[in-house]
Write a protein that holds these residues in place. Structure first.
Motif, PDB file in Angstrom:
ATOM      1  N   TRP A 107       0.836  -1.198   0.000  1.00 48.33           N
ATOM      2  CA  TRP A 107       0.000   0.000   0.000  1.00 48.33           C
ATOM      3  C   TRP A 107       0.872   1.249   0.000  1.00 48.33           C
ATOM      4  O   TRP A 107       1.932   1.280   0.629  1.00 48.33           O
ATOM      5  N   ARG A 166      -3.459   3.522  -1.497  1.00 45.56           N
ATOM      6  CA  ARG A 166      -3.593   2.904  -2.804  1.00 45.56           C
ATOM      7  C   ARG A 166      -2.847   1.567  -2.787  1.00 45.56           C
ATOM      8  O   ARG A 166      -1.691   1.502  -2.361  1.00 45.56           O
ATOM      9  N   SER A 189      -7.488   2.018  -6.007  1.00 46.81           N
ATOM     10  CA  SER A 189      -6.551   1.948  -7.127  1.00 46.81           C
ATOM     11  C   SER A 189      -7.203   2.559  -8.371  1.00 46.81           C
ATOM     12  O   SER A 189      -8.429   2.564  -8.496  1.00 46.81           O
TER      13      SER A 189
END
Length: 286
Positions: free
Chosen positions: A136, A140, A197
């Motif tokens: 991460w 994201r 994402s």
């Protein structure tokens, strides 16, 4: 498979309902190829299960059904999540043995197989890697579309026994064709999902509770692609499961404020996203 992503306090995907052109053909496919079981069947639909009690997929044959519309929004794929890598290896072995044409990808967070049913409805069967190993960066998650090492996957097999999906198979996520990403993001944020994402301005991934994605959306059918006719093969509807009625009511209120009507039926709430995809809002059974 980590159960925490598919139970309270998270919001996640429940059963998916698709339209098909030939119910008998589709039932045979989902039994013999995918490995689901019939829980209940009528002249027009069949409810399919992996554990013998809960419905993962409903297939329905509408009157005068049309083929999937190539340029319309709707289903890209629904994704069946199997518990272990060995389970996915069994699926790969089975599908290869019976000569099914497959795609396969390593997404870093998961390993996945791709195929289509006789109508062209997309199907993903996948298993997750341990979430502790997901990468991460500022909320994201790192994902990729790398080649899947199928030989390494098949090395999980001790023998070739076993057909059918394991009982703990879940509907892991759903991936939709949409007409526009920003309005889609706003709609699903109202339901409690967060962006995890992006793929440029072409695709968007959302989840709750730090999952890599419960929902994905793309514009590969073109910006402002039309909604599919109700009587065509493809997505009929899918369910989003809320942990409690309070969270569902908050979501319904937010959608109303955004001018997306919510119809409150006794069994579930009904609404449509900006691309005309039908969404059922359900409360988790306790």
């Amino acid at each position: 498979m980590e159960e925490k992503f598919f139970k309270s306090p998270n919001t996640y995907i429940g059963r998916v309902k698709i339209n098909v052109q030939d119910l008998k053909r589709s039932v045979q496919f989902y039994q013999d190829v995918i490995g689901l079981q019939i829980l209940k069947q009528t002249k027009r639909n069949a409810h399919l299960t992996a554990d013998g009690s809960s419905v993962l997929l409903t297939i329905e044959q509408p009157d005068f059904v049309k083929p999937i519309q190539a340029s319309a929004t709707g289903l890209y794929h629904f994704a069946l999540l199997v518990p272990t890598r060995k389970d996915l290896a069994k699926v790969l072995h089975h599908l290869t043995k019976i000569g099914i044409r497959l795609g396969a990808s390593d997404h870093l967070v998961s390993e996945a197989l791709y195929l289509s049913d006789p109508d062209g409805n997309g199907i993903e069967i996948y298993t997750d890697r341990n979430s502790e190993n997901w990468i991460w960066n500022q909320n994201r998650v790192k994902m990729a579309v790398d080649p899947l090492n199928t030989n390494d996957l098949l090395s999980e097999l001790e023998n070739s026994d076993g057909q059918g999906l394991p009982a703990h198979t879940k509907m892991g996520h759903i991936h939709l064709h949409v007409a526009e990403l920003q309005t889609t993001q706003t709609f699903y944020e109202a339901l409690g999902f967060e962006v995890v994402s992006r793929l440029g301005n072409q695709a968007l991934f959302m989840s709750t509770g730090g999952y890599h994605h419960h929902l994905a959306f793309n514009m590969w059918k073109g910006v402002h692609a039309p909604s599919a006719p109700e009587d065509s093969a493809g997505l009929n509807a899918f369910s989003i499961i809320f942990p409690d009625n309070e969270k569902r009511e908050i979501a319904a209120h937010l959608l109303d404020a955004l001018d997306y009507p919510v119809i409150k039926d006794p069994e579930f709430y009904r609404t449509e996203d900006p691309s005309g995809n039908k969404v059922h809002l359900v409360v988790e059974k306790t």
